[in-house]
Design a protein around this motif. Structure first.
Motif, mmCIF file in Angstrom:
data_model
loop_
_atom_site.group_PDB
_atom_site.id
_atom_site.type_symbol
_atom_site.label_atom_id
_atom_site.label_comp_id
_atom_site.label_asym_id
_atom_site.label_seq_id
_atom_site.Cartn_x
_atom_site.Cartn_y
_atom_site.Cartn_z
ATOM 1 N N THR A 192 -17.080 2.362 -0.395
ATOM 2 C CA THR A 192 -16.625 1.291 0.498
ATOM 3 C C THR A 192 -16.180 0.004 -0.180
ATOM 4 O O THR A 192 -15.407 -0.758 0.387
ATOM 5 N N MET A 193 -16.645 -0.259 -1.388
ATOM 6 C CA MET A 193 -16.492 -1.586 -1.977
ATOM 7 C C MET A 193 -15.046 -1.998 -2.237
ATOM 8 O O MET A 193 -14.666 -3.145 -2.029
ATOM 9 N N LEU A 200 -18.830 -4.490 3.986
ATOM 10 C CA LEU A 200 -19.984 -3.851 3.367
ATOM 11 C C LEU A 200 -21.160 -4.822 3.268
ATOM 12 O O LEU A 200 -22.292 -4.494 3.631
ATOM 13 N N MET A 201 -20.873 -6.038 2.815
ATOM 14 C CA MET A 201 -21.937 -7.016 2.619
ATOM 15 C C MET A 201 -22.452 -7.608 3.937
ATOM 16 O O MET A 201 -23.462 -8.306 3.953
ATOM 17 N N SER A 202 -21.761 -7.321 5.029
ATOM 18 C CA SER A 202 -22.237 -7.784 6.338
ATOM 19 C C SER A 202 -23.292 -6.851 6.919
ATOM 20 O O SER A 202 -23.957 -7.192 7.896
ATOM 21 N N LEU A 203 -23.451 -5.671 6.326
ATOM 22 C CA LEU A 203 -24.382 -4.669 6.848
ATOM 23 C C LEU A 203 -25.823 -5.006 6.495
ATOM 24 O O LEU A 203 -26.109 -5.641 5.478
ATOM 25 N N THR A 204 -26.723 -4.545 7.330
ATOM 26 C CA THR A 204 -28.147 -4.588 7.004
ATOM 27 C C THR A 204 -28.517 -3.275 6.335
ATOM 28 O O THR A 204 -28.199 -2.197 6.845
ATOM 29 N N ILE A 205 -29.156 -3.361 5.180
ATOM 30 C CA ILE A 205 -29.606 -2.176 4.459
ATOM 31 C C ILE A 205 -31.073 -1.931 4.800
ATOM 32 O O ILE A 205 -31.922 -2.795 4.613
ATOM 33 N N TYR A 206 -31.350 -0.735 5.327
ATOM 34 C CA TYR A 206 -32.713 -0.337 5.666
ATOM 35 C C TYR A 206 -33.183 0.701 4.644
ATOM 36 O O TYR A 206 -32.494 1.704 4.402
ATOM 37 N N ALA A 207 -34.342 0.466 4.036
ATOM 38 C CA ALA A 207 -34.877 1.402 3.054
ATOM 39 C C ALA A 207 -36.395 1.363 3.105
ATOM 40 O O ALA A 207 -36.995 0.343 3.430
ATOM 41 N N LEU A 219 -27.616 -6.675 -5.811
ATOM 42 C CA LEU A 219 -26.196 -6.348 -5.722
ATOM 43 C C LEU A 219 -25.452 -7.240 -4.733
ATOM 44 O O LEU A 219 -24.245 -7.113 -4.581
ATOM 45 N N GLY A 220 -26.168 -8.124 -4.057
ATOM 46 C CA GLY A 220 -25.526 -9.101 -3.182
ATOM 47 C C GLY A 220 -25.694 -8.892 -1.705
ATOM 48 O O GLY A 220 -25.158 -9.673 -0.908
ATOM 49 N N PHE A 221 -26.436 -7.865 -1.280
ATOM 50 C CA PHE A 221 -26.653 -7.660 0.155
ATOM 51 C C PHE A 221 -27.628 -8.723 0.660
ATOM 52 O O PHE A 221 -28.787 -8.747 0.230
#
Length: 246
Positions: A192-193, A200-207, A219-221
């Motif tokens: 995606t980058m 991409l950076m507007s997304l919330t990353i769930y882990a 990485l900037g998230f």
């Protein structure tokens, strides 16, 4: 905060299974595996010697090791698993108790267990895929253990048409992604980058791993959320629980 609309990036068929369960709960989810699992061709017995303990780092490690056994019994020993889903699968295959970390479902959580502190002259076997970090093995060796790997599978990137994939995700209003490994996170970025960095950076990353969360932050998230576990049931409880994603 907007209601999550999730991209599930884990391996098939697990991605679709989780997406279906979340959709049944009224939480829009779209399955898109980014890596596929390919077995390592081997006829070697994974249990060539007696081990004081066997550690499984993933469900795939359990599944592919079991395939190599071809119906033979797993040995009687002490079993450990990194996460709850792996714990359940390993217990069903071995018919034995499997110990799992108390809170942090990763190598750090596993290494905090009291049973893995003093390991002088203990022989341990780690079931995993090809590659990955050496932190778990190195730490166990520093505690006195002799450690072997049994690598029964490898991960291969799925070739995806970048522009059409991202366009589809955007059209479906995806605003978050469930990521279960650093390798998946990096593959997600690779897809995606190039032309969609802002989205991409507007997304919330769930882990479910603090290590993945820290890597995403580095990485900037700016938006990351720690899941209680990678198991389907715990993820469903997280997203359907009152105030769980505020």
């Amino acid at each position: 905060m907007p209601k999550p609309r999730l991209l599930i990036t884990r391996f098939a068929p697990h991605a679709q299974r989780l997406a279906d369960l979340l959709n049944e709960q009224g939480l829009y989810s779209l399955a898109q595996p980014l890596l596929e699992i390919v077995p390592v061709v081997t006829t070697s017995n994974p249990f060539v010697k007696k081990y004081h303990a066997i550690i499984a780092v993933s469900s795939n490690a359990v599944e592919f090791t079991d395939l190599v056994l071809k119906g033979k019994n797993w040995p009687k020993t002490n079993y450990f698993a990194v996460g709850e889903a792996t714990q359940l699968l390993l217990a069903s295959k071995t018919q034995q108790k499997v110990t799992v970390p108390f809170e942090s479902f990763d190598s750090e959580g596993l290494l905090a267990l009291p049973q893995l502190q003093q390991l002088d002259n203990h022989s341990l076997l780690i079931l995993r895929g090809v590659g990955g970090r050496e932190f778990l093995k190195e730490t166990l060796m520093n505690r006195g253990a002799n450690v072997d790997y049994y690598e029964s599978y490898q991960r291969v990137a799925i070739k995806l048409p970048r522009s059409s994939c991202v366009e589809k995700w955007q059209q479906h209003g995806i605003n978050g992604a469930i990521i279960s490994s650093i390798e998946l996170l990096e593959q997600f970025i690779a897809v995606t980058m190039q032309d969609n960095k802002d989205w991409l950076m507007s997304l919330t990353i769930y882990a479910a791993s603090e290590r993945i969360i820290k890597h995403a932050n580095a990485l900037g998230f700016p938006r990351t959320k720690l899941l209680p576990s990678i198991s389907n049931q715990r993820i469903i409880e997280y997203f359907t629980g009152e105030g769980s994603y505020d």
